[in-house]
Design a protein around this motif. Structure first.
Motif, PDB file in Angstrom:
ATOM      1  N   ILE A  36      -3.382  25.031  24.121  1.00  0.00           N
ATOM      2  CA  ILE A  36      -2.368  24.535  25.066  1.00  0.00           C
ATOM      3  C   ILE A  36      -3.013  23.629  26.109  1.00  0.00           C
ATOM      4  CG2 ILE A  36      -0.768  25.225  26.891  1.00  0.00           C
ATOM      5  CD1 ILE A  36      -0.131  27.710  25.283  1.00  0.00           C
ATOM      6  N   ASP A  37      -2.405  22.489  26.346  1.00  0.00           N
ATOM      7  CA  ASP A  37      -2.869  21.532  27.355  1.00  0.00           C
ATOM      8  C   ASP A  37      -2.255  21.928  28.704  1.00  0.00           C
ATOM      9  OD1 ASP A  37      -3.674  19.428  28.882  1.00  0.00           O
ATOM     10  OD2 ASP A  37      -2.730  17.860  27.669  1.00  0.00           O
ATOM     11  N   TRP A  38      -2.961  22.759  29.453  1.00  0.00           N
ATOM     12  CA  TRP A  38      -2.395  23.306  30.680  1.00  0.00           C
ATOM     13  C   TRP A  38      -2.118  22.249  31.749  1.00  0.00           C
ATOM     14  CZ3 TRP A  38      -0.086  27.631  30.264  1.00  0.00           C
ATOM     15  CH2 TRP A  38      -0.540  28.602  29.358  1.00  0.00           C
ATOM     16  N   PRO A  39      -2.975  21.246  31.949  1.00  0.00           N
ATOM     17  CA  PRO A  39      -2.615  20.200  32.922  1.00  0.00           C
ATOM     18  C   PRO A  39      -1.291  19.515  32.588  1.00  0.00           C
ATOM     19  CG  PRO A  39      -4.948  20.077  32.411  1.00  0.00           C
ATOM     20  CD  PRO A  39      -4.364  21.076  31.454  1.00  0.00           C
ATOM     21  N   ALA A  40      -1.047  19.256  31.296  1.00  0.00           N
ATOM     22  CA  ALA A  40       0.222  18.636  30.909  1.00  0.00           C
ATOM     23  C   ALA A  40       1.387  19.588  31.151  1.00  0.00           C
ATOM     24  CB  ALA A  40       0.171  18.225  29.432  1.00  0.00           C
ATOM     25  N   ILE A  41       1.177  20.882  30.895  1.00  0.00           N
ATOM     26  CA  ILE A  41       2.222  21.883  31.146  1.00  0.00           C
ATOM     27  C   ILE A  41       2.591  21.895  32.623  1.00  0.00           C
ATOM     28  CG2 ILE A  41       2.708  24.351  31.176  1.00  0.00           C
ATOM     29  CD1 ILE A  41       2.863  23.167  28.400  1.00  0.00           C
ATOM     30  N   HIS A  42       1.590  21.903  33.482  1.00  0.00           N
ATOM     31  CA  HIS A  42       1.852  21.908  34.925  1.00  0.00           C
ATOM     32  C   HIS A  42       2.574  20.638  35.357  1.00  0.00           C
ATOM     33  CE1 HIS A  42      -0.124  25.550  36.421  1.00  0.00           C
ATOM     34  NE2 HIS A  42      -1.044  25.364  35.491  1.00  0.00           N
ATOM     35  N   ARG A  43       2.213  19.505  34.798  1.00  0.00           N
ATOM     36  CA  ARG A  43       2.882  18.249  35.167  1.00  0.00           C
ATOM     37  C   ARG A  43       4.346  18.279  34.769  1.00  0.00           C
ATOM     38  NH1 ARG A  43      -1.988  15.886  33.322  1.00  0.00           N
ATOM     39  NH2 ARG A  43      -1.010  15.422  31.298  1.00  0.00           N
ATOM     40  N   ASN A  44       4.630  18.786  33.574  1.00  0.00           N
ATOM     41  CA  ASN A  44       6.021  18.837  33.117  1.00  0.00           C
ATOM     42  C   ASN A  44       6.886  19.717  34.018  1.00  0.00           C
ATOM     43  OD1 ASN A  44       5.299  17.205  30.962  1.00  0.00           O
ATOM     44  ND2 ASN A  44       4.992  18.923  29.552  1.00  0.00           N
ATOM     45  N   VAL A  45       6.353  20.895  34.365  1.00  0.00           N
ATOM     46  CA  VAL A  45       7.105  21.812  35.223  1.00  0.00           C
ATOM     47  C   VAL A  45       7.251  21.230  36.625  1.00  0.00           C
ATOM     48  CG1 VAL A  45       7.078  24.088  36.309  1.00  0.00           C
ATOM     49  CG2 VAL A  45       6.474  23.850  33.891  1.00  0.00           C
ATOM     50  N   ARG A  46       6.163  20.655  37.148  1.00  0.00           N
ATOM     51  CA  ARG A  46       6.207  20.099  38.499  1.00  0.00           C
ATOM     52  C   ARG A  46       7.195  18.948  38.596  1.00  0.00           C
ATOM     53  NH1 ARG A  46       4.382  23.289  41.661  1.00  0.00           N
ATOM     54  NH2 ARG A  46       2.226  23.243  40.968  1.00  0.00           N
ATOM     55  N   ARG A  47       7.273  18.151  37.551  1.00  0.00           N
ATOM     56  CA  ARG A  47       8.207  17.017  37.560  1.00  0.00           C
ATOM     57  C   ARG A  47       9.654  17.503  37.664  1.00  0.00           C
ATOM     58  NH1 ARG A  47       6.987  15.220  32.920  1.00  0.00           N
ATOM     59  NH2 ARG A  47       5.156  14.079  33.640  1.00  0.00           N
ATOM     60  N   LEU A  48       9.977  18.538  36.918  1.00  0.00           N
ATOM     61  CA  LEU A  48      11.328  19.086  36.991  1.00  0.00           C
ATOM     62  C   LEU A  48      11.583  19.752  38.337  1.00  0.00           C
ATOM     63  CD1 LEU A  48      11.810  20.586  33.409  1.00  0.00           C
ATOM     64  CD2 LEU A  48      13.112  18.721  34.443  1.00  0.00           C
ATOM     65  N   GLN A  49      10.587  20.434  38.880  1.00  0.00           N
ATOM     66  CA  GLN A  49      10.764  21.089  40.175  1.00  0.00           C
ATOM     67  C   GLN A  49      11.015  20.068  41.283  1.00  0.00           C
ATOM     68  OE1 GLN A  49       7.129  23.453  40.296  1.00  0.00           O
ATOM     69  NE2 GLN A  49       8.331  25.315  40.007  1.00  0.00           N
TER      70      GLN A  49
ATOM     71  N   TYR B 199       9.727  24.524  26.874  1.00  0.00           N
ATOM     72  CA  TYR B 199       8.512  25.174  26.372  1.00  0.00           C
ATOM     73  C   TYR B 199       7.474  25.299  27.485  1.00  0.00           C
ATOM     74  CZ  TYR B 199       4.135  25.746  23.787  1.00  0.00           C
ATOM     75  OH  TYR B 199       2.909  26.188  23.341  1.00  0.00           O
ATOM     76  N   SER B 200       7.349  24.273  28.318  1.00  0.00           N
ATOM     77  CA  SER B 200       6.362  24.295  29.398  1.00  0.00           C
ATOM     78  C   SER B 200       6.637  25.421  30.379  1.00  0.00           C
ATOM     79  CB  SER B 200       6.359  22.950  30.137  1.00  0.00           C
ATOM     80  OG  SER B 200       5.956  21.904  29.283  1.00  0.00           O
ATOM     81  N   GLY B 201       7.916  25.610  30.742  1.00  0.00           N
ATOM     82  CA  GLY B 201       8.254  26.690  31.660  1.00  0.00           C
ATOM     83  C   GLY B 201       7.959  28.053  31.072  1.00  0.00           C
ATOM     84  N   LYS B 202       8.215  28.225  29.792  1.00  0.00           N
ATOM     85  CA  LYS B 202       8.013  29.527  29.159  1.00  0.00           C
ATOM     86  C   LYS B 202       6.529  29.885  29.063  1.00  0.00           C
ATOM     87  CE  LYS B 202      12.302  29.367  26.490  1.00  0.00           C
ATOM     88  NZ  LYS B 202      12.925  29.315  25.146  1.00  0.00           N
ATOM     89  N   VAL B 203       5.688  28.943  28.646  1.00  0.00           N
ATOM     90  CA  VAL B 203       4.266  29.271  28.529  1.00  0.00           C
ATOM     91  C   VAL B 203       3.659  29.506  29.905  1.00  0.00           C
ATOM     92  CG1 VAL B 203       3.967  28.082  26.334  1.00  0.00           C
ATOM     93  CG2 VAL B 203       3.588  26.830  28.467  1.00  0.00           C
ATOM     94  N   LEU B 204       4.148  28.790  30.929  1.00  0.00           N
ATOM     95  CA  LEU B 204       3.626  29.001  32.279  1.00  0.00           C
ATOM     96  C   LEU B 204       4.041  30.372  32.806  1.00  0.00           C
ATOM     97  CD1 LEU B 204       1.877  27.209  34.029  1.00  0.00           C
ATOM     98  CD2 LEU B 204       3.908  26.466  35.242  1.00  0.00           C
ATOM     99  N   ALA B 205       5.255  30.809  32.482  1.00  0.00           N
ATOM    100  CA  ALA B 205       5.703  32.140  32.897  1.00  0.00           C
ATOM    101  C   ALA B 205       4.893  33.232  32.212  1.00  0.00           C
ATOM    102  CB  ALA B 205       7.189  32.295  32.576  1.00  0.00           C
ATOM    103  N   VAL B 206       4.643  33.076  30.918  1.00  0.00           N
ATOM    104  CA  VAL B 206       3.835  34.074  30.191  1.00  0.00           C
ATOM    105  C   VAL B 206       2.417  34.101  30.742  1.00  0.00           C
ATOM    106  CG1 VAL B 206       2.834  34.649  27.949  1.00  0.00           C
ATOM    107  CG2 VAL B 206       5.232  33.954  28.100  1.00  0.00           C
ATOM    108  N   ARG B 207       1.871  32.942  31.041  1.00  0.00           N
ATOM    109  CA  ARG B 207       0.513  32.912  31.591  1.00  0.00           C
ATOM    110  C   ARG B 207       0.442  33.626  32.935  1.00  0.00           C
ATOM    111  NH1 ARG B 207      -3.059  27.582  33.367  1.00  0.00           N
ATOM    112  NH2 ARG B 207      -5.068  28.657  33.475  1.00  0.00           N
ATOM    113  N   ARG B 208       1.463  33.455  33.752  1.00  0.00           N
ATOM    114  CA  ARG B 208       1.432  34.093  35.072  1.00  0.00           C
ATOM    115  C   ARG B 208       1.404  35.612  34.962  1.00  0.00           C
ATOM    116  NH1 ARG B 208       5.459  33.308  40.313  1.00  0.00           N
ATOM    117  NH2 ARG B 208       4.696  35.143  41.434  1.00  0.00           N
ATOM    118  N   VAL B 209       2.258  36.186  34.126  1.00  0.00           N
ATOM    119  CA  VAL B 209       2.351  37.648  34.065  1.00  0.00           C
ATOM    120  C   VAL B 209       1.209  38.266  33.272  1.00  0.00           C
ATOM    121  CG1 VAL B 209       4.847  37.552  34.284  1.00  0.00           C
ATOM    122  CG2 VAL B 209       3.838  37.662  32.011  1.00  0.00           C
ATOM    123  N   THR B 210       0.463  37.460  32.515  1.00  0.00           N
ATOM    124  CA  THR B 210      -0.656  37.999  31.738  1.00  0.00           C
ATOM    125  C   THR B 210      -2.006  37.723  32.383  1.00  0.00           C
ATOM    126  OG1 THR B 210      -0.704  35.984  30.378  1.00  0.00           O
ATOM    127  CG2 THR B 210       0.567  37.868  29.552  1.00  0.00           C
TER     128      THR B 210
END
Length: 369
Positions: free
Chosen positions: A20-33, A59-70
């Motif tokens: 998983i490309d975590w920087p890209a995941i964070h950018r996608n979520v941050r853009r929507l926020q 998908y970005s929101g879901k993987v970020l949520a799973v990462r937080r709780v794990t």
């Protein structure tokens, strides 16, 4: 002679998790926020709901949520199902299971931890891993709205803020000669008494999901108990819901007592009313002790009553003279363990700012979740 040891191949799901490309995941979520926050500032609530749905189904929101709780401190604390996600395979599978359709939360597991006084116990509700991940996912969509509409001087359970900031703001409010008296307030059983009807009517989030979490109930000593009020202490989204409930009190006081307006009841002088809140504890300053114990306290009680809350008489019936507030004992009861001590105290200018009546969100410079 050497002996070769067989090493198992990494499964496809584990490989996908590690890739998983975590920087890209964070950018996608941050853009929507950021888009959600901008729509909130403009009062376009239909667009807010559309963007929130887009984020919670992404998908970005879901993987970020799973990462937080794990990866947080409670990653090895199971719920009533005794399940934890401790392998990459389980984490990847959990991402696919985070679906709104057909979702039904399980009851919370009730545990008790000692309070700071060492005599009483604080009840906590431990959700299952899946329920935690779903709450973390929807919290990503609620945070931009809550930060945009929050009181300027609210410091508890907010990113990039700590009780040290609350103390600093209190010092700034009290250093003026016109500030003479301080009312110290505390809300009785805040998390346990919040009105469900008020939350469902006013919190800008998927109401069906909110109702499921609020009505999930809890299991204590193998017995199921229904929940008709309050938000569970221990749920990921509970602190944000509590802040949404209490936000607006500072604006009520500012509308009643504008900063630059001189009032006849205060001898033709400014009332010097300032409000600083950390979680459910707050102080209100004023030039007049009579105003604090009379009209101001009544305004607070009316504000809380609409939300199913009330002041604690034992902890609120204290009005301090200004000189006593500069001793360390004034802040002895502030819950330091809830502070974001690991976060930087100062950040750069955010990429966007809220209106003057709102707090200042800092989405562009938050630490990775």
């Amino acid at each position: 002679m050497t002996t070769a040891q067989a090493v198992g191949a990494v499964s496809s799901e584990a490989a996908q998790w590690y890739a998983i490309d975590w920087p890209a995941i964070h950018r996608n979520v941050r853009r929507l926020q950021v888009r959600i926050a901008q729509a909130t500032k403009e009062g376009r609530w239909g667009k807010v709901r559309t963007l929130q749905r887009l984020l919670t189904h992404s998908y970005s929101g879901k993987v970020l949520a799973v990462r937080r709780v794990t990866e947080n401190s409670g990653k090895r604390t199971p719920g009533v199902d005794q399940e934890i996600w401790d392998t990459p395979e389980k984490k990847k599978q959990a991402v696919h299971e985070l679906k709104r359709r057909g979702y039904q939360p399980q009851p919370l597991r009730r545990v008790y931890i000692p309070k700071s006084d060492g005599r009483t116990l604080r009840p906590l509700g431990i959700p299952t891993m899946k329920d935690r991940a779903m709450q973390a996912l929807y919290l990503l969509a609620l945070d931009p709205v809550a930060e945009t509409t929050a009181d300027r001087n609210s410091y508890g359970f907010r990113q990039q803020r700590s009780c040290a900031d609350a103390i600093e703001q209190a010092f700034k409010a009290l250093r003026a000669a016109s500030t003479q008296w301080i009312l110290e307030g505390d809300i009785r059983s805040c998390f346990d008494k919040i009105s469900h009807d008020w939350i469902l009517a006013h919190v800008p989030l998927d109401r069906a999901m909110l109702q499921k979490w609020l009505k999930a109930g809890y299991i204590d000593k193998h017995l199921f108990h229904e929940t008709t009020e309050g938000t569970p202490q221990g749920g990921i989204i509970s602190p944000a819901l509590a802040n949404c409930v209490l936000d607006g009190l500072e604006r009520v006081l500012k509308m009643r007592y504008p900063t630059e307006t001189r009032r006849r009841s205060f001898g033709g002088k400014r009332p010097s009313v300032h409000f600083i809140r950390y979680a459910d504890d707050f102080i209100i300053t004023s030039r007049s002790k009579e105003a604090l114990e009379g009209e101001i306290k009544l305004l607070v009680e009316q504000f809380l009553q609409k939300r199913g809350l009330e002041l604690s008489p034992a902890k609120t019936a204290r009005t301090w003279k200004k000189a006593s507030t500069f001793s360390a004992r004034m802040y002895a009861d502030i819950p330091m363990e809830n502070c974001s001590l690991c976060l930087p105290r100062r950040t750069l200018r955010p990429s966007w700012t809220a209106s003057e009546e709102s707090s200042r969100p800092r989405w562009a410079h938050l630490l990775p979740i």
